[in-house]
Design an enzyme around this catalytic site. Structure first.
Site: not given
Ligand code: GLU
Length: 317
Positions: A75, A78, A202, A250, A268
């Site tokens: 993430s 993002k 994604y 988050y 993650v």
């Molecule tokens: N590819 C992971 C998902 O979509 C990314 C989540 C993350 O890194 O927080 O769950």
């Protein structure tokens, strides 16, 4: 510690000594958190690894521990896709995604239902899927992915950055929660492409592999460290940093702001890209996560660095 005896970006030797101490403590910590196991490839990563890299305003870069070991940025990507989407569509993006923190988990379906299909922010999974879907407008998924990868390479100044195809494929097979988010978005009229195409793109963006050295360089545009480089406008940098501060971790974003005090985006895979505006771009990686899904030791290291250098944007001394 008084400000006069703090290690600062103006004194790289003192900063380097402080960071060496922090990294040494992190490497010896026995409570390393828990690696993400809902993505099969990530479950196999050795939690004993720890890397940190920092780019400073004088152009220097300091590397520690496993800074050269590649990991899945997940993430953290993002923040880059948001930069690409803002560059292409500007404020119009906010018709499809909000800018408010979320008190539920990063993959919450409840939030999406409560908000009638408009994700709360671009960093929760549903919001990031919408941002990727927007970047795909009018072109093939592979071209959208190529632009994302081009952007990351340009920001890092390094073409040796690739997507781990097998990780992307495995998340496509096992990422049922993301499939449910995509289908909910589609049923709400907030996904322009087929779930398969948007999610495939994604999952690939999340599977970009980088090391801390590359990631710290890629974050320089957010810290204002590459003067004269027009990769992203200063208005968009301000927007992205605000969102990283309020939503980048988050439902643990308030805790991160309280403890660390500068903007950051976690993944993650255990990576965090964090920026001290005008001073530093930092990448830290430790695969074990805390209960919010953010790197446990990475967060602690950034907190110690922030306290040692007086880098919280909320500090008054
Ligand atoms: N590819 C992971 C998902 O979509 C990314 C989540 C993350 O890194 O927080 O769950």
């Amino acid at each position: 510690m008084t400000s006069s005896c703090r290690p600062s970006a103006d004194d790289p030797a003192a900063l380097s000594a402080a960071l060496a101490g922090i990294v040494d403590r992190m490497c010896r910590d026995t409570d390393r958190g828990k690696v993400a196991d809902y993505i099969p490839e990530l479950a196999c990563v050795d939690p004993r690894q720890f890397g940190l890299s920092i780019c400073l305003c004088d152009g220097s870069q300091l590397n520690f521990g496993d800074a050269a070991t590649p990991f899945s940025i997940q993430s953290v990507s993002k923040a880059f896709t948001l930069a690409v989407a803002l560059g292409r569509f500007g404020e119009g993006l906010w018709r499809r995604v909000g800018r408010e923190p979320s008190s539920n988990a990063f993959n919450s379906v409840v939030d999406l239902e409560l908000e009638q299909g408009k994700p709360r922010n671009p960093f929760v999974n549903a919001g990031a899927i919408v941002v990727t879907d927007e970047i795909m407008a009018g072109r093939a998924p592979r071209d959208a992915l190529a632009e994302i990868l081009w952007f990351v390479r340009a920001a890092a100044g390094d073409n040796d950055i690739f997507i781990d195809e097998s990780l992307a494929r495995s998340e496509k097979v096992t990422g049922h929660r993301n499939w449910s988010l995509a289908h909910f978005l589609k049923s709400s009229g907030n996904l322009k492409h087929d779930c398969e195409l948007s999610l495939g793109t994604y999952f690939h963006q999340c599977a970009i592999e980088m090391n801390c050295i590359q990631l710290a360089r890629a974050g320089r545009f957010l810290a204002g460290l590459n003067a004269g480089d027009e990769l992203v406008s200063s208005n968009h940098v301000r927007s992205i940093n605000a969102l990283m501060m309020t939503c980048g971790h988050y439902d643990g974003s308030g805790e991160f702001a309280y403890r660390v005090g500068f903007p950051g985006k976690s993944g993650v895979g255990g990576g965090i890209m964090a920026v001290v505006p005008g001073k530093a771009s930092i990448a830290v990686w430790s695969p074990g996560l805390n209960r919010f899904g953010n790197s446990r030791l990475g967060t602690i290291a950034l907190e110690e660095l922030s306290l040692a250098a007086g880098w919280s944007v909320f500090s008054v001394d």
